[in-house]
Scaffold this motif. Structure first.
Motif, PDB file in Angstrom:
ATOM      1  N   ARG A 230       0.858  -1.187   0.000  1.00  0.00           N
ATOM      2  CA  ARG A 230       0.000   0.000   0.000  1.00  0.00           C
ATOM      3  C   ARG A 230       0.893   1.236   0.000  1.00  0.00           C
ATOM      4  NH1 ARG A 230      -2.511   0.783   4.470  1.00  0.00           N
ATOM      5  NH2 ARG A 230      -4.263   1.990   3.681  1.00  0.00           N
ATOM      6  N   ILE A 231       0.579   2.163  -0.889  1.00  0.00           N
ATOM      7  CA  ILE A 231       1.443   3.322  -1.119  1.00  0.00           C
ATOM      8  C   ILE A 231       0.638   4.598  -0.926  1.00  0.00           C
ATOM      9  CG2 ILE A 231       2.893   4.497  -2.827  1.00  0.00           C
ATOM     10  CD1 ILE A 231       3.113   1.665  -4.177  1.00  0.00           C
ATOM     11  N   ALA A 232       1.209   5.561  -0.198  1.00  0.00           N
ATOM     12  CA  ALA A 232       0.541   6.849   0.024  1.00  0.00           C
ATOM     13  C   ALA A 232       1.442   7.986  -0.422  1.00  0.00           C
ATOM     14  CB  ALA A 232       0.171   7.013   1.494  1.00  0.00           C
ATOM     15  N   PHE A 233       0.943   8.811  -1.333  1.00  0.00           N
ATOM     16  CA  PHE A 233       1.582  10.076  -1.675  1.00  0.00           C
ATOM     17  C   PHE A 233       1.018  11.120  -0.715  1.00  0.00           C
ATOM     18  CE2 PHE A 233       2.131   7.623  -5.489  1.00  0.00           C
ATOM     19  CZ  PHE A 233       3.338   8.066  -6.039  1.00  0.00           C
ATOM     20  N   LEU A 234       1.878  11.689   0.130  1.00  0.00           N
ATOM     21  CA  LEU A 234       1.420  12.559   1.207  1.00  0.00           C
ATOM     22  C   LEU A 234       1.966  13.973   1.028  1.00  0.00           C
ATOM     23  CD1 LEU A 234       1.992  10.105   4.193  1.00  0.00           C
ATOM     24  CD2 LEU A 234      -0.154  10.579   3.007  1.00  0.00           C
ATOM     25  N   SER A 235       1.051  14.932   1.067  1.00  0.00           N
ATOM     26  CA  SER A 235       1.421  16.332   0.929  1.00  0.00           C
ATOM     27  C   SER A 235       1.023  17.094   2.192  1.00  0.00           C
ATOM     28  CB  SER A 235       0.704  16.941  -0.283  1.00  0.00           C
ATOM     29  OG  SER A 235       0.789  18.349  -0.280  1.00  0.00           O
ATOM     30  N   PRO A 236       1.713  18.201   2.494  1.00  0.00           N
ATOM     31  CA  PRO A 236       1.287  19.013   3.643  1.00  0.00           C
ATOM     32  C   PRO A 236      -0.121  19.566   3.480  1.00  0.00           C
ATOM     33  CG  PRO A 236       3.516  19.586   2.971  1.00  0.00           C
ATOM     34  CD  PRO A 236       2.976  18.686   1.909  1.00  0.00           C
TER      35      PRO A 236
ATOM     36  N   MET B 184      -3.143  12.040  -0.679  1.00  0.00           N
ATOM     37  CA  MET B 184      -3.908  12.727   0.356  1.00  0.00           C
ATOM     38  C   MET B 184      -3.039  13.724   1.127  1.00  0.00           C
ATOM     39  SD  MET B 184      -4.222   9.482   3.021  1.00  0.00           S
ATOM     40  CE  MET B 184      -5.576  10.203   3.938  1.00  0.00           C
ATOM     41  N   PRO B 185      -3.681  14.724   1.766  1.00  0.00           N
ATOM     42  CA  PRO B 185      -2.941  15.643   2.649  1.00  0.00           C
ATOM     43  C   PRO B 185      -2.670  14.970   3.986  1.00  0.00           C
ATOM     44  CG  PRO B 185      -5.254  16.204   2.669  1.00  0.00           C
ATOM     45  CD  PRO B 185      -5.104  15.085   1.674  1.00  0.00           C
ATOM     46  N   ILE B 186      -1.633  15.414   4.668  1.00  0.00           N
ATOM     47  CA  ILE B 186      -1.247  14.779   5.922  1.00  0.00           C
ATOM     48  C   ILE B 186      -2.311  14.952   6.999  1.00  0.00           C
ATOM     49  CG2 ILE B 186       0.047  16.787   6.734  1.00  0.00           C
ATOM     50  CD1 ILE B 186       0.722  13.014   7.358  1.00  0.00           C
ATOM     51  N   SER B 187      -3.115  16.016   6.923  1.00  0.00           N
ATOM     52  CA  SER B 187      -4.145  16.232   7.943  1.00  0.00           C
ATOM     53  C   SER B 187      -5.134  15.078   8.011  1.00  0.00           C
ATOM     54  CB  SER B 187      -4.891  17.540   7.668  1.00  0.00           C
ATOM     55  OG  SER B 187      -5.501  17.498   6.385  1.00  0.00           O
ATOM     56  N   LEU B 188      -5.335  14.374   6.885  1.00  0.00           N
ATOM     57  CA  LEU B 188      -6.266  13.250   6.853  1.00  0.00           C
ATOM     58  C   LEU B 188      -5.569  11.914   7.044  1.00  0.00           C
ATOM     59  CD1 LEU B 188      -8.633  14.388   3.946  1.00  0.00           C
ATOM     60  CD2 LEU B 188      -8.967  14.628   6.410  1.00  0.00           C
ATOM     61  N   ALA B 189      -4.236  11.941   7.121  1.00  0.00           N
ATOM     62  CA  ALA B 189      -3.477  10.693   7.279  1.00  0.00           C
ATOM     63  C   ALA B 189      -3.008  10.499   8.710  1.00  0.00           C
ATOM     64  CB  ALA B 189      -2.281  10.686   6.330  1.00  0.00           C
ATOM     65  N   LYS B 190      -3.478  11.360   9.634  1.00  0.00           N
ATOM     66  CA  LYS B 190      -3.055  11.241  11.027  1.00  0.00           C
ATOM     67  C   LYS B 190      -3.406   9.863  11.575  1.00  0.00           C
ATOM     68  CE  LYS B 190      -1.531  14.006  13.234  1.00  0.00           C
ATOM     69  NZ  LYS B 190      -2.089  15.090  14.053  1.00  0.00           N
TER      70      LYS B 190
ATOM     71  N   GLU C 288       7.189  24.597  -4.730  1.00  0.00           N
ATOM     72  CA  GLU C 288       5.839  25.157  -4.848  1.00  0.00           C
ATOM     73  C   GLU C 288       4.991  24.764  -3.643  1.00  0.00           C
ATOM     74  OE1 GLU C 288       1.919  24.856  -7.786  1.00  0.00           O
ATOM     75  OE2 GLU C 288       3.725  23.702  -8.232  1.00  0.00           O
ATOM     76  N   ILE C 289       5.138  23.524  -3.193  1.00  0.00           N
ATOM     77  CA  ILE C 289       4.375  23.044  -2.039  1.00  0.00           C
ATOM     78  C   ILE C 289       4.894  23.671  -0.750  1.00  0.00           C
ATOM     79  CG2 ILE C 289       3.876  20.985  -0.650  1.00  0.00           C
ATOM     80  CD1 ILE C 289       3.831  19.393  -3.295  1.00  0.00           C
TER      81      ILE C 289
ATOM     82  N   GLN D 227       8.243  21.708  11.033  1.00  0.00           N
ATOM     83  CA  GLN D 227       8.861  20.466  11.501  1.00  0.00           C
ATOM     84  C   GLN D 227       7.829  19.381  11.763  1.00  0.00           C
ATOM     85  OE1 GLN D 227      11.180  22.710  14.622  1.00  0.00           O
ATOM     86  NE2 GLN D 227      12.654  21.089  14.208  1.00  0.00           N
ATOM     87  N   GLN D 228       6.750  19.756  12.459  1.00  0.00           N
ATOM     88  CA  GLN D 228       5.749  18.752  12.825  1.00  0.00           C
ATOM     89  C   GLN D 228       5.100  18.119  11.599  1.00  0.00           C
ATOM     90  OE1 GLN D 228       6.074  21.747  14.156  1.00  0.00           O
ATOM     91  NE2 GLN D 228       5.694  21.755  16.361  1.00  0.00           N
ATOM     92  N   ILE D 229       4.875  18.919  10.556  1.00  0.00           N
ATOM     93  CA  ILE D 229       4.254  18.393   9.334  1.00  0.00           C
ATOM     94  C   ILE D 229       5.117  17.306   8.722  1.00  0.00           C
ATOM     95  CG2 ILE D 229       3.729  18.970   6.925  1.00  0.00           C
ATOM     96  CD1 ILE D 229       2.678  21.665   7.929  1.00  0.00           C
ATOM     97  N   TRP D 230       6.422  17.598   8.574  1.00  0.00           N
ATOM     98  CA  TRP D 230       7.288  16.625   7.897  1.00  0.00           C
ATOM     99  C   TRP D 230       7.566  15.412   8.763  1.00  0.00           C
ATOM    100  CZ3 TRP D 230       7.092  16.845   3.040  1.00  0.00           C
ATOM    101  CH2 TRP D 230       6.894  18.077   2.404  1.00  0.00           C
TER     102      TRP D 230
END
Length: 787
Positions: free
Chosen positions: A662-668, A704-710, A724-725, A735-738
């Protein structure tokens, strides 16, 4: 030496070989024979419960039929009380029967799970004072056959030996008021599939927990699976600790905080089953995706009926007329920090005390476009009320006075012109009905007029009871406008002018009946100050996962709503991506003199050493360094400015897809995730966009964004960090996001950046990751990224 032995065990597991059980074939035959017998007992019990359920259901149906035939006898007070008492007795019986049905259903559900996996461990032990050897098998539920105890529930006191003891250990256990000591003679673990023992090992202090490593090396899933067989000693102690009123479980990413919280809930429901029911527990998760992810954990522990919530669900149910504006991590602002703070909560309470004297926003009470009671008159009534109580108490007195005034206005309205008009348009049938009731034309007209007035004033009366004469939204806006007089905004790096501009934005949102989460929470808190604490369920436990996602304001609101509840909280301040500023100092301020038992978990069971060595460099609390127990490849970085970037990452991802990972592309942010979607489209990869918490994970590749991957975990995580991101991120949450993005990866982590000069990797040890030009090792071979 211990580390080498762990590595040897890991190699054995990877090969499929396990440490030998003495006389393994004979022991395995005995154990399988016993398991077969246990399953046959389970089958019979399920059959018996099915029959019992049918009988109870039929009896309940009969009771329902009987209750429908009961009528309230109004012939006398005595008859009325007797018949209503009979109805109440039937209702109580129905509740009892309904509870019995639920108990039978829940027991059947536990047994049905135990059919495939009856138990996972065996402990042979003896009491140090008696020397008589005993034996128990540990599973998710207990099972008896006549006088024999076939399976012991994992939550029973004696089952703690499985988690606390190894061979030769002396373990002290508490049973009620007394403590007994036991010595462990054998600890056996089973791997079971479809009631067949597929693996069996005897463990001791040296060998550790090979099955745990096997579980950790397995692939991730869309649902968190069973966890009791691999519960570790330090986790077990937190689960069983029950002397503290409030518990805070802190830990690094992947340390099992959620697992411990869920098992603690299940343990509490077992240990206090005579006093604590599932409906007495309020459970909060960070979002609905995570809520769905953990939905099967409690059932796998033997508990079904604990309802899950997110805070957004909790608050929107109380304000159904408004919609909640979706927020993104990149949109986090200083205004949100103000509204989520304890000073803001204190300001609201001081503001409510101020409203006892002035500044209340009233509106006219109107009927047929005519003012019945003007806002000036209402304000006069309010100012003449001398109340020592709360704001809500004073407004309640005002409500009663307005209803009294309404009664006077009703009498005056009987001869009004609009009543004459209504009287003229009354149907002949209605006139005849009133005539039959009174037999007097004069009385008839008077009664009709009173009836017309009463119906017309009924709507007004309802509005007064709901306090619609108060302009609640205008009151909230007024509260926001006076905040600079109540709070030192400079502490939040907000100027007074900027704040007033922000208030204008809130006004525009309210025109669309839309609230941000912080505004909706604060508005609800203001309503409570004005209307009083409404009747709440008397929860005994409030359980909050990802506590760092709850603002101090929200936690204080919960504490005031449920002051008698005990709180179980779990979280990691390194993952505070919303910058809610919930510190230990604020926790103790909210709970005042109440004890908070704190636990810190540092062992990381999710990610490898290599992933956490990289991620820990982004931790805002570096003293909480993770201690992983597995090793694999280093994280790898892809540079988007390289000409072959797209093909290199595509080939790497395809090789992972082929392995079933299972693979997740995660953005801030959502915006950042969307900017990468075109790559996945070009690669013709079947993937799923998750931009809303109402979505459900159902594909192998996720964007998905990281806010939904908590709280979620994936075999492979790809962090999206192009320039750009990066532009839209605040320095406070950087720091906390990454750290949160990187720690979602179980087995492999990749990072996409614009080039080698990216800000993201400045100050990061280059030896902790592989560069785009290097060869990245993958399971079963290597993939040269220069191809």
């Amino acid at each position: 030496m211990l580390r080498k032995k762990r590595l040897d065990i890991y190699i054995l597991i990877m090969k499929g070989d396990y440490p030998m059980v003495r006389n393994e074939n004979l022991e395995l035959e005995k154990e399988q024979s016993r398991m077969d017998h246990v399953v046959s007992v389970i089958d019979k019990e399920i059959e018996r419960l099915a029959y019992e359920y049918t009988e109870k259901l039929e009896r309940q149906k009969e009771l329902l039929k009987e209750s429908s035939s009961i009528k309230i006898n109004n012939s006398s007070n005595e008859a009325m009380w007797e018949s209503s008492g009979e109805l109440r007795e039937f209702e109580q019986n129905l509740v009892i029967k309904s509870n019995e049905l639920n108990q039978v259903q829940n027991r059947r559900a536990v047994l049905e799970k135990m059919q495939e996996d009856p138990y996972f461990g065996r402990i042979d032990y003896h009491n140090v004072n008696e020397k008589e050897e005993e034996q128990i098998y540990v599973g998710i539920g207990s099972l008896f056959d006549k006088e024999e105890n076939l399976i012991v529930d994992w939550r029973a006191p004696i089952s703690a030996l499985y988690y606390e003891g190894n061979v030769g250990d002396r373990v002290k256990l508490r049973f009620g008021e007394h403590i007994e000591a036991f010595e462990v003679d054998l600890k056996r673990q089973f791997r079971v599939r479809n009631a067949t023992i597929t693996g069996m090992i005897d463990t001791d202090n040296v060998m550790g927990d090979p099955y745990l490593l096997e579980v950790l090396e397995s692939s991730s899933s869309n649902l968190m699976g069973p966890v009791i067989a691999t519960l570790q000693k330090e986790q077990n102690r937190i689960v069983r600790e029950s002397t503290s009123k409030n518990v805070l479980i802190q830990g690094v990413a992947g340390s099992g905080k959620t697992v411990v919280m869920m098992q603690k809930i299940a343990y509490l429901l077992y240990a206090y089953r005579n006093f604590l029911k599932a409906e007495d527990i309020l459970l909060f998760s960070p979002n609905r995706i995570f809520q769905a992810y953990i939905s099967q954990v409690l059932p796998s522990l033997g508990e079904w009926d604990v309802a899950g919530n997110t805070f957004s669900q909790f608050i929107t149910r109380r304000l159904p007329s408004f919609s909640l504006k979706r927020s993104d991590v990149g949109a986090a602002s200083s205004y949100g920090a103000v509204k989520g703070s304890l000073p803001f909560y204190d300001a609201l309470q001081r503001y409510s005390r101020l409203l006892k004297k002035k500044h209340l926003k009233f509106r006219d009470i109107v009927l047929h476009d005519e003012v019945l009671i003007s806002k000036e008159e209402i304000e006069y009534y309010y100012e003449t009320i001398h109340s020592q109580g709360s704001l809500a108490a004073k407004l309640e007195i005002l409500r009663v006075q307005l209803l009294q005034k309404l009664e006077i206005l009703k009498e005056e309205a009987v001869d009004a012109e609009w009543v004459d008009e209504e009287l003229q348009h009354l149907s002949a049938a209605s006139m005849h009905q009133f005539e039959r009731q009174t037999h007097d034309i004069t009385k008839m007209e008077g009664n009709i007029r009173k009836e017309i007035v009463a119906k017309a004033f009924l709507t007004v009366e309802k509005k007064i009871n709901s306090q619609s004469h108060i302009r609640f939204l205008a009151q909230y806006i007024h509260f926001l406008r006076v905040i600079p007089q109540l709070i030192n905004l400079e502490e939040f790096n907000v100027s007074k002018d900027d704040w007033q501009e922000h208030v204008k934005e809130v006004v525009e949102m309210l025109k669309e009946k839309e609230f941000s989460m912080e505004d909706m929470t604060a508005y609800y808190a203001l309503l409570l100050q004005m209307k009083g604490i409404m009747q709440q369920n008397s929860y005994q436990y409030i359980c909050i996962d990802e506590i760092q996602d709850i603002t101090p304001f929200q936690l204080k609101l919960l504490k005031d709503l449920y002051p008698r509840a005990k709180y179980v909280m779990a979280g990691d301040l390194n993952q505070n991506i919303w910058q809610n500023r919930l510190s230990n100092q604020e926790l103790h301020q909210i709970f005042k003199e109440e004890e908070i038992e704190s636990h810190l978990l540092l062992t990381s069971y999710r990610s490898t050493r290599e992933i956490m060595a990289f991620a820990d460099q982004f931790a805002s609390l570096p003293e909480r360094t993770a201690k992983p127990i597995r090793s694999r490849e280093k994280p790898a970085v892809f540079y988007a400015n390289q000409t072959d970037f797209s093909e290199k990452i595509r080939q790497t991802i395809l090789s992972r897809i082929e392995k079933g990972e299972r693979i997740a592309f995660l953005s801030p942010t959502i915006k950042g995730a969307e900017s990468f979607a075109s790559y996945l489209d070009d690669w013709n990869i079947d993937y799923q966009k998750i931009y809303d918490e109402n979505d459900f994970l159902n594909k192998q590749v996720i964007l998905m964004p990281i806010s939904l991957a908590k709280g979620l975990e994936f075999d492979v995580a790809i962090g999206l960090g192009t320039d750009e991101i990066l532009k839209g991120l605040s320095k406070e949450s950087y720091q906390q996001i990454w750290y949160t993005i990187f720690s979602r990866a179980m087995h492999q982590l990749y990072l996409v950046v614009s080039n080698e000069q990216t800000e993201l990797l400045k100050g990061i040890d280059p030896s902790t990751y592989l560069h785009g030009q290097e060869t990245i090792e993958v399971e079963g071979g290597s993939s040269n990224l220069n191809k």
